[in-house]
Design an enzyme around this catalytic site. Structure first.
Site, PDB file in Angstrom:
ATOM      1  N   ASP A 138       2.146  39.553  -9.310  1.00 48.55           N
ATOM      2  CA  ASP A 138       2.359  40.821  -8.611  1.00 48.55           C
ATOM      3  C   ASP A 138       2.489  41.992  -9.588  1.00 48.55           C
ATOM      4  OD1 ASP A 138       2.265  39.973  -6.009  1.00 48.55           O
ATOM      5  OD2 ASP A 138       4.380  39.486  -5.905  1.00 48.55           O
ATOM      6  N   GLY A 155       1.020  30.697 -30.108  1.00 46.44           N
ATOM      7  CA  GLY A 155       0.270  31.244 -31.236  1.00 46.44           C
ATOM      8  C   GLY A 155       0.233  30.298 -32.415  1.00 46.44           C
ATOM      9  N   GLY A 156      -0.060  30.840 -33.580  1.00 40.53           N
ATOM     10  CA  GLY A 156      -0.248  30.017 -34.767  1.00 40.53           C
ATOM     11  C   GLY A 156       1.025  29.740 -35.544  1.00 40.53           C
ATOM     12  N   GLU A 192       2.549  36.055  -4.943  1.00 44.04           N
ATOM     13  CA  GLU A 192       2.799  35.824  -6.365  1.00 44.04           C
ATOM     14  C   GLU A 192       2.445  34.414  -6.863  1.00 44.04           C
ATOM     15  OE1 GLU A 192       4.196  37.768  -8.993  1.00 44.04           O
ATOM     16  OE2 GLU A 192       3.787  35.965 -10.158  1.00 44.04           O
ATOM     17  N   GLN A 201       4.977  43.829  -3.445  1.00 41.97           N
ATOM     18  CA  GLN A 201       5.295  44.065  -4.863  1.00 41.97           C
ATOM     19  C   GLN A 201       4.128  44.545  -5.737  1.00 41.97           C
ATOM     20  OE1 GLN A 201       6.991  41.733  -8.808  1.00 41.97           O
ATOM     21  NE2 GLN A 201       7.299  40.761  -6.862  1.00 41.97           N
TER      22      GLN A 201
HETATM   23  N1  CAO Z   1      -0.574  51.899  10.420  1.00 41.41           N
HETATM   24  C1  CAO Z   1      -1.226  50.976  11.160  1.00 41.41           C
HETATM   25  N2  CAO Z   1      -1.451  49.723  10.745  1.00 41.41           N
HETATM   26  C2  CAO Z   1      -0.992  49.382   9.525  1.00 41.41           C
HETATM   27  C3  CAO Z   1      -0.310  50.288   8.712  1.00 41.41           C
HETATM   28  C4  CAO Z   1      -0.103  51.603   9.192  1.00 41.41           C
HETATM   29  N3  CAO Z   1       0.543  52.528   8.501  1.00 41.41           N
HETATM   30  N4  CAO Z   1       0.037  49.654   7.566  1.00 41.41           N
HETATM   31  C5  CAO Z   1      -0.419  48.397   7.669  1.00 41.41           C
HETATM   32  N5  CAO Z   1      -1.046  48.226   8.854  1.00 41.41           N
HETATM   33  C6  CAO Z   1      -1.689  47.018   9.364  1.00 41.41           C
HETATM   34  C7  CAO Z   1      -2.907  46.628   8.601  1.00 41.41           C
HETATM   35  O1  CAO Z   1      -3.982  47.443   8.950  1.00 41.41           O
HETATM   36  C8  CAO Z   1      -3.063  45.178   9.031  1.00 41.41           C
HETATM   37  O2  CAO Z   1      -3.681  45.160  10.297  1.00 41.41           O
HETATM   38  P1  CAO Z   1      -4.903  44.159  10.652  1.00 41.41           P
HETATM   39  O3  CAO Z   1      -4.410  42.782  10.359  1.00 41.41           O
HETATM   40  O4  CAO Z   1      -5.130  44.399  12.105  1.00 41.41           O
HETATM   41  O5  CAO Z   1      -6.054  44.532   9.815  1.00 41.41           O
HETATM   42  C9  CAO Z   1      -1.624  44.736   9.258  1.00 41.41           C
HETATM   43  O6  CAO Z   1      -0.832  45.926   9.209  1.00 41.41           O
HETATM   44  C10 CAO Z   1      -1.044  43.741   8.274  1.00 41.41           C
HETATM   45  O7  CAO Z   1      -1.460  44.034   6.955  1.00 41.41           O
HETATM   46  P2  CAO Z   1      -1.577  42.832   5.915  1.00 41.41           P
HETATM   47  O8  CAO Z   1      -2.492  41.789   6.507  1.00 41.41           O
HETATM   48  O9  CAO Z   1      -1.952  43.374   4.604  1.00 41.41           O
HETATM   49  O10 CAO Z   1      -0.084  42.307   5.850  1.00 41.41           O
HETATM   50  P3  CAO Z   1       0.472  40.805   5.896  1.00 41.41           P
HETATM   51  O11 CAO Z   1       1.946  40.965   5.904  1.00 41.41           O
HETATM   52  O12 CAO Z   1      -0.086  39.994   6.987  1.00 41.41           O
HETATM   53  O13 CAO Z   1       0.001  40.158   4.493  1.00 41.41           O
HETATM   54  C11 CAO Z   1      -0.149  40.054   2.104  1.00 41.41           C
HETATM   55  C12 CAO Z   1       0.682  40.470   3.324  1.00 41.41           C
HETATM   56  C13 CAO Z   1       0.572  40.516   0.857  1.00 41.41           C
HETATM   57  C14 CAO Z   1      -0.264  38.516   2.077  1.00 41.41           C
HETATM   58  C15 CAO Z   1      -1.546  40.695   2.192  1.00 41.41           C
HETATM   59  O14 CAO Z   1      -1.393  42.066   2.362  1.00 41.41           O
HETATM   60  C16 CAO Z   1      -2.414  40.432   0.945  1.00 41.41           C
HETATM   61  O15 CAO Z   1      -2.943  39.345   0.752  1.00 41.41           O
HETATM   62  N6  CAO Z   1      -2.581  41.474   0.120  1.00 41.41           N
HETATM   63  C17 CAO Z   1      -3.462  41.420  -1.045  1.00 41.41           C
HETATM   64  C18 CAO Z   1      -2.865  40.638  -2.166  1.00 41.41           C
HETATM   65  C19 CAO Z   1      -1.507  41.166  -2.592  1.00 41.41           C
HETATM   66  O16 CAO Z   1      -1.326  42.302  -2.939  1.00 41.41           O
HETATM   67  N7  CAO Z   1      -0.563  40.237  -2.593  1.00 41.41           N
HETATM   68  C20 CAO Z   1       0.707  40.507  -3.251  1.00 41.41           C
HETATM   69  C21 CAO Z   1       1.723  40.939  -2.347  1.00 41.41           C
HETATM   70  S1  CAO Z   1       3.229  40.984  -3.217  1.00 41.41           S
HETATM   71  O17 CAO Z   1       3.666  39.397  -3.335  1.00 41.41           O
END
Ligand code: CAO
Length: 415
Positions: free
Chosen positions: A168, A247-248, A139, A17
């Site tokens: 988010d 607020g106030g 979030e 998001q």
């Molecule tokens: N080709 C190849 N690999 C890809 C890719 C693509 N097109 N797109 C994503 N990937 C890979 C990433 O490189 C990552 O690989 P590694 O773990 O080996 O480095 C893997 O997919 C997973 O990516 P991720 O760790 O970002 O995803 P997740 O689902 O495990 O975590 C989230 C999700 C949201 C917790 C994490 O991305 C995060 O903390 N983001 C930053 C904060 C944020 O934006 N949070 C809000 C999200 S909305 O609620």
């Protein structure tokens, strides 16, 4: 120029998001947003909270309008080459991977700079530099660590998260401003730069008034507009303030006619000092206009909850819309508690493009929230979200790839 950001090309590596909110806004302002997703699965939200089997969820469609989607395996050598071409061609890379993921892919800041020194690299992370910088964040983690949860809810209950996605969508908004600002500075410097929005920081920015109150509390020991005053006790941290105004001008949520059956038959009522005489007349307590216990804001502070209870005796006799109509005749600020159903059906929000009906080839028509920021010279047309990889051929063709090269990339699962 028909759109404000026409000519800006965004390499959109966002998911879920926070990041998608940001790139959707930029797309609405006219940027060409190319969303990069993994073949076969795509953004996880395509399949989350589905209401129609096999069809992109509303979660996804409502966050990814006006974008193009390409599939690309950024960990495959041939996919990396395509990514390098994209980085050379785009102005901004936006990502919200877990900390370090972009580096692990081989596209850290230094490498991107080598490929395109003008590129702006914009990231959402859960936390800024410090003890939690490596944590994954969603979030409600941001709401809890940014000060929202500890200050939301009622004094006698647990911390509460709010339905507004301030972690988010709030971070996405902050990031979009950072990107546009960096684009503006690039016009002078010719250089790209990194833009970071930490979700904790974004939530805290939106909770700024609570840090104000923390310092007021430390100085004075009490806060007279909080419901804890005068009978309750204050601790050493800002307490949850129920529905008190931040607020106030004191305010509270009051019952309206029908509250016994309708969970949203309530109104937010603000006792703005400027209209105090009008409030007293409307609720039939004209003596309060001159009574020294009620005549001034300061005199009312120790008896605010009693004042609101008296006003509620009047609001309970009317529907929330009647209360709104009556109070607005006297410029008394108030707001009915609108349900999502009422908002979805509100004609004025449809007329302004704030609520939009969009058609989708697989799900049919659905409602979404349009662009809340209206530019008079850059009107927004909301176009449906892309299917997974819908624009892979089109985008690679624009980058100079022949159909044979595209077929070769496909055969090795690089796209
Ligand atoms: N080709 C190849 N690999 C890809 C890719 C693509 N097109 N797109 C994503 N990937 C890979 C990433 O490189 C990552 O690989 P590694 O773990 O080996 O480095 C893997 O997919 C997973 O990516 P991720 O760790 O970002 O995803 P997740 O689902 O495990 O975590 C989230 C999700 C949201 C917790 C994490 O991305 C995060 O903390 N983001 C930053 C904060 C944020 O934006 N949070 C809000 C999200 S909305 O609620």
């Amino acid at each position: 120029m028909s759109k404000a950001l026409e000519g800006v090309r965004i390499l959109d590596f966002t998911h879920v998001q926070s990041g998608p909110t940001c790139t959707q806004l930029l797309a609405w302002f006219g940027a060409d947003v190319i969303k990069v997703e993994r073949a076969g699965e795509g953004d996880a939200t395509r399949a989350q909270l589905r209401d129609i089997p096999g069809v992109d969820s509303l979660y996804f469609t409502m966050l990814n309008h006006n974008k193009r989607s390409i599939t690309l395996n950024a960990k495959h050598p041939a996919g990396k080459e395509v990514l390098e071409t994209l980085i050379r061609d785009c102005d901004v890379l936006v990502e919200n991977f877990a900390p370090g993921a972009l580096d692990r892919m081989g596209f850290g800041w230094e490498r991107i700079q080598e490929l395109n020194p003008r590129m702006i690299v914009a990231s959402v992370k859960g936390f800024g530099p410090g003890p939690y910088e490596h944590c994954k964040v969603y979030e409600n983690v941001a709401q809890c660590t940014g000060g929202a949860a500890s200050t939301t809810g009622f004094e006698d209950g647990p911390p509460v998260v709010t339905g507004a996605q301030i972690g988010d969508s709030g971070s996405g908004l902050h990031l979009a401003l950072g990107i546009v600002t960096a684009l503006y500075q690039r016009q002078v410097t010719g250089r790209g730069q990194r833009v970071l929005t930490a979700m904790q920081d974004a939530v805290l920015n939106l909770c700024r008034v609570k840090l104000r109150d923390q310092q007021r509390l430390e100085r004075n020991g009490v806060m007279e507009e909080y419901p804890q005053y005068p009978e309750g006790t204050f601790g050493d941290a800002v307490p949850r303030a129920g529905n008190a105004s931040g607020g106030g001008q004191p305010g509270w949520i009051l019952k309206c006619k029908g509250w016994e059956d309708d969970p949203n038959a309530y109104i937010y009522f603000i006792t703005q000092a400027a209209v105090w005489p009008a409030i007293c007349k409307v609720i039939g307590r004209e003596e309060w206009i001159t009574d020294p216990d009620y005549a001034t804001p300061r005199a009312r502070l120790p008896r605010l909850m009693q004042v609101f209870a008296t006003i509620e005796e009047w609001t309970r006799e009317h529907t929330k819309f009647e209360v709104m109509d009556i109070l607005n005749q006297y410029d008394i600020p108030c707001g009915p508690i609108l349900s999502m159903k009422e908002i979805a059906e509100e004609p004025s929000l449809r007329a302004t493009g704030t609520i939009v009906e969009v058609d989708h080839p697989e799900r049919g028509p659905y409602l979404t929230v349009g662009n809340p920021i209206k530019l008079s010279d850059s009107p927004t047309e909301v176009r449906r979200s892309p299917l997974l990889g819908e624009h892979t051929e089109e985008v690679l063709g624009q980058l100079g790839y022949s159909s044979e090269q595209i077929a070769a990339l496909r055969s090795v699962h690089a796209i």
